[in-house]
Structures are given as C-alpha cells and as structure tokens.
Design an enzyme around this catalytic site. Structure first.
Site, PDB file in Angstrom:
ATOM      1  N   PRO A  89     -15.381   5.320  14.475  1.00 40.03           N
ATOM      2  CA  PRO A  89     -15.724   5.059  16.075  1.00 40.03           C
ATOM      3  C   PRO A  89     -14.690   3.603  16.122  1.00 40.03           C
ATOM      4  O   PRO A  89     -14.067   3.528  16.972  1.00 40.03           O
ATOM      5  CB  PRO A  89     -17.033   4.983  16.211  1.00 40.03           C
ATOM      6  CG  PRO A  89     -17.179   5.569  15.101  1.00 40.03           C
ATOM      7  CD  PRO A  89     -16.178   5.431  13.528  1.00 40.03           C
ATOM      8  N   GLU A 116     -23.637   5.656   7.454  1.00 41.21           N
ATOM      9  CA  GLU A 116     -23.595   4.400   7.994  1.00 41.21           C
ATOM     10  C   GLU A 116     -22.241   4.175   8.410  1.00 41.21           C
ATOM     11  O   GLU A 116     -21.768   3.502   8.751  1.00 41.21           O
ATOM     12  CB  GLU A 116     -24.458   3.262   7.960  1.00 41.21           C
ATOM     13  CG  GLU A 116     -26.242   3.425   8.699  1.00 41.21           C
ATOM     14  CD  GLU A 116     -26.366   3.676   9.993  1.00 41.21           C
ATOM     15  OE1 GLU A 116     -25.763   3.553  11.137  1.00 41.21           O
ATOM     16  OE2 GLU A 116     -26.482   5.453  10.050  1.00 41.21           O
ATOM     17  N   ARG A 154       0.530  21.769  13.821  1.00 42.92           N
ATOM     18  CA  ARG A 154       1.191  22.705  14.727  1.00 42.92           C
ATOM     19  C   ARG A 154       2.414  22.409  15.385  1.00 42.92           C
ATOM     20  O   ARG A 154       3.252  22.502  15.956  1.00 42.92           O
ATOM     21  CB  ARG A 154       0.208  23.240  15.565  1.00 42.92           C
ATOM     22  CG  ARG A 154      -0.271  21.668  17.016  1.00 42.92           C
ATOM     23  CD  ARG A 154      -1.056  22.592  17.612  1.00 42.92           C
ATOM     24  NE  ARG A 154      -0.842  23.284  18.911  1.00 42.92           N
ATOM     25  CZ  ARG A 154      -0.321  23.489  19.744  1.00 42.92           C
ATOM     26  NH1 ARG A 154       0.293  21.869  19.550  1.00 42.92           N
ATOM     27  NH2 ARG A 154       0.167  24.480  20.453  1.00 42.92           N
ATOM     28  N   ASP A 169       3.366  22.018  25.962  1.00 43.72           N
ATOM     29  CA  ASP A 169       1.188  21.380  26.241  1.00 43.72           C
ATOM     30  C   ASP A 169       1.332  20.370  26.484  1.00 43.72           C
ATOM     31  O   ASP A 169       2.405  19.192  27.326  1.00 43.72           O
ATOM     32  CB  ASP A 169       1.168  21.016  24.739  1.00 43.72           C
ATOM     33  CG  ASP A 169       1.107  22.669  24.148  1.00 43.72           C
ATOM     34  OD1 ASP A 169       1.105  23.871  24.561  1.00 43.72           O
ATOM     35  OD2 ASP A 169       1.371  23.427  22.336  1.00 43.72           O
TER      36      ASP A 169
END
Ligand SMILES: C[S@@+](CC[C@H](N)C(=O)[O-])C[C@H]1O[C@@H](n2cnc3c(N)ncnc32)[C@H](O)[C@@H]1O
Length: 252
Positions: A89, A116, A154, A169
């Site tokens: 994160p 953690e 992709r 896209d």
C-alpha cells in the site's frame, strides 16, 4: 519477458493464468511466469517465514532471511539480478503508464507480502520498486501481482484478437488518456432502450465524433484530472474544448 512470483500461496495463480484471452501469452511463454515459495527457503521443521514485530503490536512480520535466500535463488536461476517489485500500500499507484513500462521490460521478481508486511531491512537491501493497487489494504500481494501480470500480458503483441483493441481502451495515450466510451451490441432495441442513433447511422465520421464526445463527457464527469492532463499536454482539439464548454459541469 520473465516474471518470477514470490508468494506463500502459489496455488492462487494457476486458474487465473489458464483462463481468458491472456492464457495464450502465459501458455506460450511469451510472458513466462514462474513461482517461488519463500517457505522453501526457511530453516527448521516448521518452515517458518514470519515472527513477532520488535517493539510490540499486533500481527506478524515476514522475516528477512527466507526472503533474501529466495531472491538470491531466483537471481541464480535467471543468471543475473533483476528488478525486485514489492506490492505494498505504500508503493507507487499502479496506472496505465506504469503498466506500459513493465509491458516493455524484460520482466522482474514480483514479491507478494503477507501479514503486517516485510522486515524493512530486506526491503532496503533488495527491493527496487514498490507498487500499490490502490488506497486500500489487501490481505496479501497476490491480487496485485495478478493485476500487473494481467495488464502486462494483454499489451503483448498478438495476445488480443484485434491488434488495435487495447488502443481503444481507457487511459490509452492514442485516445489522449481519456476514459472509454459506452458500447452496445444486438439487439438494436433492448427492453425499450434503443442503441444511440449515431451508432446506427453507418456514417464513420459521425460515429467517431459521437464516441469522442462520449469519452470527453464521461472523463469530465468522473475524472476531471484526466481532462486537465490532456489539456496540459495540448492533446485536446478546439472541437473538444467547444464540446466540453457546453457540458453542464462547473469549472471545466
Ligand atoms: C495486510 S497487508 C499489510 C499492510 C501494511 N501493514 C500497511 O498498512 O501498509 C499484507 C500484504 O498485502 C499486500 N497489499 C496490501 N494492500 C495492498 C495494496 N493496496 N497494493 C498492493 N499490495 C497490497 C502487501 O504485499 C502487504 O505486504
């Protein structure tokens, strides 16, 4: 391109890599994905990879030594060091521009955290990049690794049926980084809802203008930051600006 995934849960990956249009890229080895379990590099009968945090607090921390041995084994197998990506994160948010960089690379080690997190000394010594999937907390880095592998695969030549389809896209620079337009398929009228008339006109220029305006309107509404970026790069034409000015959105 080769990606070595370091994970305590390699079994999470197999069905995903074997399904959908991207499976060709993985099955052919065009995107060569290999798995390594840090538990195989731990000491003792319990194959322990985590321990309690110094300083106290909840949860467990992944120990540096099994991770370091695992990374060294991958380097030896590859014959040279390679970038080590940790999913976290606290990393750089994963965006299209970052995906295109990795899609054009020779690959990397993808390290999936658990608990953690990892002993910071291992991160300081080995990790070269940190990538976040977004401002939320997952229980492990595997979903983030799968997201990167999927997005990278992709973009490889020949993987999508139509060579141009990723150019259409959302976020693609070829469409000025805007969001995608709405799509419709048969029937022409579904539950009293007709397909928008321009798409049925058969008039190529009219269809393209309608799609462009839909992209502009959706992006202005949902992601004004992308409109600002396109503007700053001089990618909006005067027709686009005229269209944006008459939208009922303040501050455009
Ligand atoms: C429970 S999380 C640890 C969260 C960490 N204590 C924090 O608050 O930043 C366990 C692992 O999941 C992965 N992870 C969690 N959220 C993520 C995210 N948003 N992006 C990428 N990986 C994530 C990371 O590998 C992390 O080490």
């Amino acid at each position: 391109m080769r990606f070595d995934v370091l994970t305590l849960f390699p079994e999470l990956f197999a069905p995903f890599l074997a399904s959908g249009i991207n499976r060709r890229a993985f099955a052919s080895g065009q995107v060569d994905v290999r798995f390594w379990n840090p538990r195989d590099f731990s000491e003792g009968n319990y194959r322990r990879v985590d321990d309690r945090p110094f300083g106290g607090g909840p949860g467990m921390v992944m120990m540096a030594e099994p991770l370091a041995r695992c990374v060294e084994a991958v380097f030896a197998d590859r014959g040279e060091p390679a970038p080590v990506v940790l999913f976290s994160p606290v990393g750089q948010p994963l965006r299209h521009s970052l995906v295109t960089e990795w899609a054009a690379s020779a690959g990397a080690l993808l390290l999936c955290g658990r608990y953690e997190g990892l002993d910071q000394r291992f991160i300081d010594r080995y990790v070269t990049h940190q990538i976040s999937l977004g401002d939320f907390v997952l229980s492990g880095g595997e979903l983030a690794a799968l997201a990167l592998l999927d997005a990278v695969a992709r973009l490889q030549p020949g993987v999508l049926g139509d060579a141009d389809s990723h150019a259409q896209d959302s976020f693609n620079p070829e469409l000025d980084g805007l969001l995608d337009c709405p799509h419709y398929t048969r029937p022409e009228v579904w539950r009293d809802m007709p397909v928008p008339a321009p798409l049925m006109s058969g008039h190529h220029a009219q269809i393209e203008r309608w799609r462009r305006e839909q992209r502009l309107a959706l992006t202005a509404k949902r992601r004004p930051d992308l409109i600002a970026a396109a503007r700053a790069d001089g990618r909006l034409q005067s027709k686009d600006e005229q269209y944006l000015q008459q939208l009922p959105l303040p501050g455009l």
